[in-house]
Design an enzyme around this catalytic site. Structure first.
Site, short mmCIF file in Angstrom:
data_model
loop_
_atom_site.label_atom_id
_atom_site.label_comp_id
_atom_site.label_asym_id
_atom_site.label_seq_id
_atom_site.Cartn_x
_atom_site.Cartn_y
_atom_site.Cartn_z
N GLU A 121 -5.72 -2.42 12.64
CA GLU A 121 -5.46 -3.26 11.48
C GLU A 121 -6.42 -4.44 11.41
OE1 GLU A 121 -3.65 -1.87 9.42
OE2 GLU A 121 -2.65 -0.44 10.77
N ASN A 150 -2.97 -6.16 5.40
CA ASN A 150 -3.08 -7.19 4.36
C ASN A 150 -3.98 -8.34 4.82
OD1 ASN A 150 -0.56 -5.86 3.19
ND2 ASN A 150 0.21 -6.76 5.09
N GLU A 188 0.85 -1.19 0.00
CA GLU A 188 0.00 0.00 0.00
C GLU A 188 0.89 1.24 0.00
OE1 GLU A 188 -3.68 2.18 2.37
OE2 GLU A 188 -2.85 0.34 3.19
N ALA A 227 1.76 -0.12 10.56
CA ALA A 227 1.32 -1.51 10.33
C ALA A 227 0.50 -1.52 9.05
CB ALA A 227 0.50 -2.01 11.52
N MET A 228 0.20 -2.73 8.58
CA MET A 228 -0.52 -2.89 7.32
C MET A 228 -1.52 -4.03 7.42
SD MET A 228 -1.08 -1.84 4.34
CE MET A 228 -2.34 -2.61 3.32
N GLU A 264 -9.67 4.60 6.06
CA GLU A 264 -8.80 4.99 7.18
C GLU A 264 -9.52 5.81 8.24
OE1 GLU A 264 -6.23 3.58 7.77
OE2 GLU A 264 -5.52 2.80 5.87
#
Length: 887
Positions: free
Chosen positions: A311, A278, A134, A275-276, A333
């Site tokens: 997340e 996924n 991202e 953080a992500m 977001e």
């Protein structure tokens, strides 16, 4: 150092991407079968794409695939090699001619994760390989239609050396694994849910799992795994507990259940973001996973809890329903920040959490709204999308979602969320789709409310009131306006939900609220809808003169001028039933005093502190009925940045001098009370519950006042540092000592370094404490610290902890009158940009507000911006910030 093939020379302005130009892609990828062969020095990626043409497209439209920083080995369509004359490969995309309505496209490329210092796409962090896709990192892995509205089914096979990479992870569920010749092995993962490429993830490395299980509301068992490097297993308990609590909370509050058989988190040392999310494989900065009481502060624990939840919550608000395009970023977001804020508020003290969130909003987003980078919650254009992961999109976006909740109520908001998922599960949608779901679920008209997505800037609200004792009426007049921002000179009135109450001066209690024309009261608190530039509300049957308490709980992100003097502010500080507004009144009182002191100093007058302010401070300090966590917030003075925001021209030195003078004055007048409170708030041993955290916060606030006063206070800080059992107390004492030029500060810093030099996260604290120290030699120390073995300019956490902390967290030293702070940070931006443009652009962001300072500083700041702009091969990331700053 990796050569950046996609950089744009400064003399050629990069392309501006505009929301109004959105069109769906001519081709979409329905499925991708990805094979990633990881070898030392190179990785071979083979992707097989099932491509479908858009009905109605131009029949001659080529297939355009995004791709950067990779070497094409071959291209096949439907099993046949494509001759070079049928395709072109540029720096940012591949264009293929004569592709039918349906085709199977096979692409093999070579990439080099080991030299990928930008940390986008597939890169190496220590001994592990990991991804960050991202917003546009997947195009660094393989050629693809890399945009949020291309949602595809992913199957991923990973090959690697079994000795160095025994763990092979990707999105979805594991469907196969096995050994290969030469000490290698493979693993295959299949994600049953469609997703855009930005949600792809891959990890290969020598990692250890910390495991647990979670039983969903419907009775399904989910395997939970947190993967860390060996030796960090004992630092995962809090993260795992936060994950399980967030999963249960999302079921109970929003009816949202996890949908895969396994949920994984991987902690990575080199990471551009926090953080992500996924799908099924969240990749985290180690900072937001690892924690033990002796290495992590209470703030670290709270951040881990909130970011783990954030997340995880993205699984629905971002993954199952995603953004049509990057202009809709706040759709996922802002909504998910609101959700994690509500989760943390339910887990902890709600009013304290709200105060912390508003402090953060004012520190980062209000200045953004007032500067050259101002943009709406849904931006209209961008050059580099990385630059729009901003406080406006996240924090102000969360405030917009909170206003839906305030306007519609918790039940109405839940109905809107249910309809949103019912309509759009599996889709890529827009902010209008979310608003429409809220409207339709509640039969509401929110057309004016949509302006929050369209207009930049922070609304200014003026309030005035009049009490008519004979008529027993109180008339409240509200006026709203928003100042011009870049590209938006004229603003329209917004819909402002104003939660409010009237506090009786005699009774010191909330009064019943009945508007003129109503037949009955609506309790003692209500939400008024402010919709016009000027609006008058008349309350009837008001039996005593009230003091208005407006925008309770910060019900709209505005700057409020209620015209209240010191007497009314002190009254609200003592008697308002809304804890947020009690805090707000105290902050307004302190801000008013500090601004007066800055003006006195500028005019050569002595800075005076009235006894009434000391008395108000004493009342809060000694109020045994108020929770320690709230008192800690209420007794913290407005930051130097907060004070500066209230000035037309920021007086850096005056603000610092006034704030330090007020701190010392309060400490001197209340030394006995501060010491008594400090002693009474002691927490024995290691306790991590909310009550203990609140006591430590108040105790360490008292220590800060005392340590800045005299040698007795410094000795107290040194004693706490020597005896601290938890990192919170150790860091608080070290901050006090590092601000002093006394030898005790150097001794404590050396002791801390000796003890923790092998723990990277704790060393980040050591760097930041010194970077934000008030002492005159701070810049020289920061320069020297860049040579410390624990520092690396290639690691984003190190850059943020040292360079970022100095530039954004130490205004008096960064804004030194000789410009030395500006030159130093500009030098680091120029050096960092070729390695990691995203981090370089964020480091450069404080320069954007150069017009807010005095003429001498303006000239120094502008000169550095122009020097950065003149740098050859400047990245789009830094170019956008620099060019908009001087536009």
């Amino acid at each position: 150092m990796m050569e950046r093939l996609d950089q744009t020379p400064v003399h050629s302005a990069p392309q501006v991407i505009r929301r109004e130009d959105y069109t769906p892609p001519d081709f979409r990828v329905d499925r991708i079968d990805l094979h990633v062969d990881i070898r030392e020095g190179e990785t071979i990626v083979t992707s097989t794409l099932s491509v479908i043409g858009r009905p109605g497209r131009d029949k001659y439209a080529p297939l355009v695939l995004d791709g950067q920083n990779q070497e094409l080995i071959y291209l096949k369509i439907d099993g046949e090699d494509v001759p070079p004359c049928k395709y072109t490969v540029g720096e940012e995309r591949m264009t293929v001619e004569e592709v039918g309505d349906r085709a199977t496209v096979e692409i093999r490329t070579r990439i080099h994760p080991e030299t990928n210092t930008a940390l986008e796409g597939l890169y190496r962090s220590g001994s592990m390989y990991c991804t960050q896709c991202e917003p546009e990192g997947f195009r660094r892995i393989t050629y693809f239609v890399d945009r949020p509205d291309n949602m595809a089914l992913f199957t991923t096979t990973i090959e690697a050396d079994k000795g160095s990479c025994p763990v092979l992870l990707s999105n979805g569920n594991p469907v196969g694994a096995g050994d290969l010749p030469g000490g290698r092995h493979w693993a295959k993962w299949e994600d049953p849910f469609r997703k855009p490429a930005y949600l792809f993830a891959l990890v290969a490395g020598n990692l250890v799992p910390v495991t647990d299980k979670f039983v969903t509301a419907s009775g399904r068992t989910v395997d939970l795994r947190i993967y860390v490097e060996q030796g960090n297993e004992d630092k995962c308990a809090h993260a795992m507990d936060s994950l399980k609590r967030s999963m249960r909370w999302d079921e109970e509050v929003f009816g949202l259940e996890y949908d895969l058989d396994i949920f994984m988190i991987v902690a990575v040392g080199d990471f551009n973001m926090g953080a992500m999310e996924n799908k099924g494989l969240n990749i985290f900065n180690v900072k937001y996973v690892l924690a033990k009481p002796d290495t992590a502060t209470d703030t670290d624990y709270q951040l881990i809890e909130g970011i783990i939840a954030h997340e995880y919550f993205h699984n629905w608000t971002g993954n199952r329903v995603t953004c049509r395009d990057w202009f809709q970023l706040s759709l996922k977001e802002g909504l998910t920040v609101f959700r994690d804020q509500e989760f943390s508020a339910d887990m902890n003290a709600r009013s304290v959490k709200r105060i912390q969130d508003v402090r953060a909003l004012r520190a980062a987003q209000f200045p953004e709204d007032a500067g050259p980078m101002a943009h709406p919650v849904r931006p209209d254009s961008y050059i580099e999308i990385n630059n729009f992961y901003t406080a406006t999109v996240y924090e102000k976006g969360a405030e917009v979602v909170r206003m839906y909740h305030t306007l519609l109520g918790a039940e109405g908001f839940r109905k809107g969320m249910d309809l949103y998922f019912q309509r759009h599960d599996g889709d890529a949608v827009t902010c209008e789709d979310f608003c429409l779901a809220m409207e339709d679920a509640n039969g509401a008209d929110l057309s004016q409310f949509r302006r929050w997505y369209e207009q930049a800037g922070t609304p200014q609200v003026k309030a005035s009131g009049h009490y008519d004792a004979d008529a027993r009426t109180y008339t409240l007049t509200i006026e709203q306006s928003t100042a011009p921002t870049p590209g938006q000179p004229d603003k329209q009135p917004l819909l402002l939900p104003m939660a409010m109450g009237l506090v009786g001066k005699r009774s010191k209690a909330d009064l019943p609220l009945q508007l003129d024309g109503e037949n009955a009261t609506h309790g003692t608190e209500r939400v008024l809808r402010v919709t016009a530039a000027r609006q008058v509300f008349t309350f009837v049957d008001v039996d005593e003169e009230p003091v208005p308490s407006l925008f309770r709980g910060f019900s709209a992100p505005v700057k409020l001028d209620a015209g209240q003097g010191e007497e009314d502010l002190a009254f609200l500080m003592a008697h308002d039933s809304d804890e947020f507004n009690r805090w707000e009144a105290g902050q307004a009182l302190a801000r008013k005093l500090l601004l007066g002191m800055v003006a006195d100093r500028a005019d050569g007058r002595a800075m005076a502190v009235p006894d009434s302010f000391v008395a108000a401070f004493r009342r809060v300090l000694t109020d045994g009925e108020a929770a320690p966590a709230f008192r800690a917030q209420a007794l913290a003075l407005p930051s130097e940045g907060d004070i500066g925001e209230a000035m037309r021209t920021i007086d850096v030195d005056g603000i610092h001098a006034a704030r330090e003078h007020l701190r010392r004055h309060l400490a001197g007048k209340l030394k006995a009370e501060l010491r008594a409170t400090y002693d009474s708030m002691a927490v024995p041993g290691v306790q991590l519950d909310g009550a203990a955290i609140g006591k430590r916060a108040l105790r360490n606030l008292c220590l800060g006042y005392l340590a800045g006063l005299d040698a007795d206070g410094l000795a107290l800080a040194e004693a706490q540092f020597d005896s601290a059992e938890v990192m919170t107390d150790s860091v608080a004492a070290l901050v006090c000592l590092s601000d002093s030029t006394d030898a005790a500060g150097d001794r404590a810093l050396a002791t801390f370094h000796q003890r923790w030099r092998h723990d990277p996260l704790v060393m980040d604290k050591w760097f930041s404490i010194q970077a934000m120290a008030k002492r005159p030699d701070t810049l020289a120390r920061v320069k020297a610290l860049m040579g410390d073995p624990s520092f690396s300019v290639k690691n984003p956490n190190k850059v943020r902890s040292l360079l970022g902390a100095f530039a954004a967290g130490n205004p008096v030293r960064f804004h030194a009158a000789d410009g030395s702070g500006y030159r130093f940070i500009a030098d680091q931006v120029i050096a960092l940009d070729p390695m990691n443009p995203q981090v370089a652009a964020r480091l450069f962001s404080p320069f954007a507000r150069w017009r807010r300072f005095d003429e001498a500083r303006q000239a120094l700041l502008k000169a550095e911006i122009e020097r950065v702009l003149a740098t050859p091969k400047l990245s789009k990331d830094v170019y956008e910030v620099a060019s908009k700053s001087v536009a």
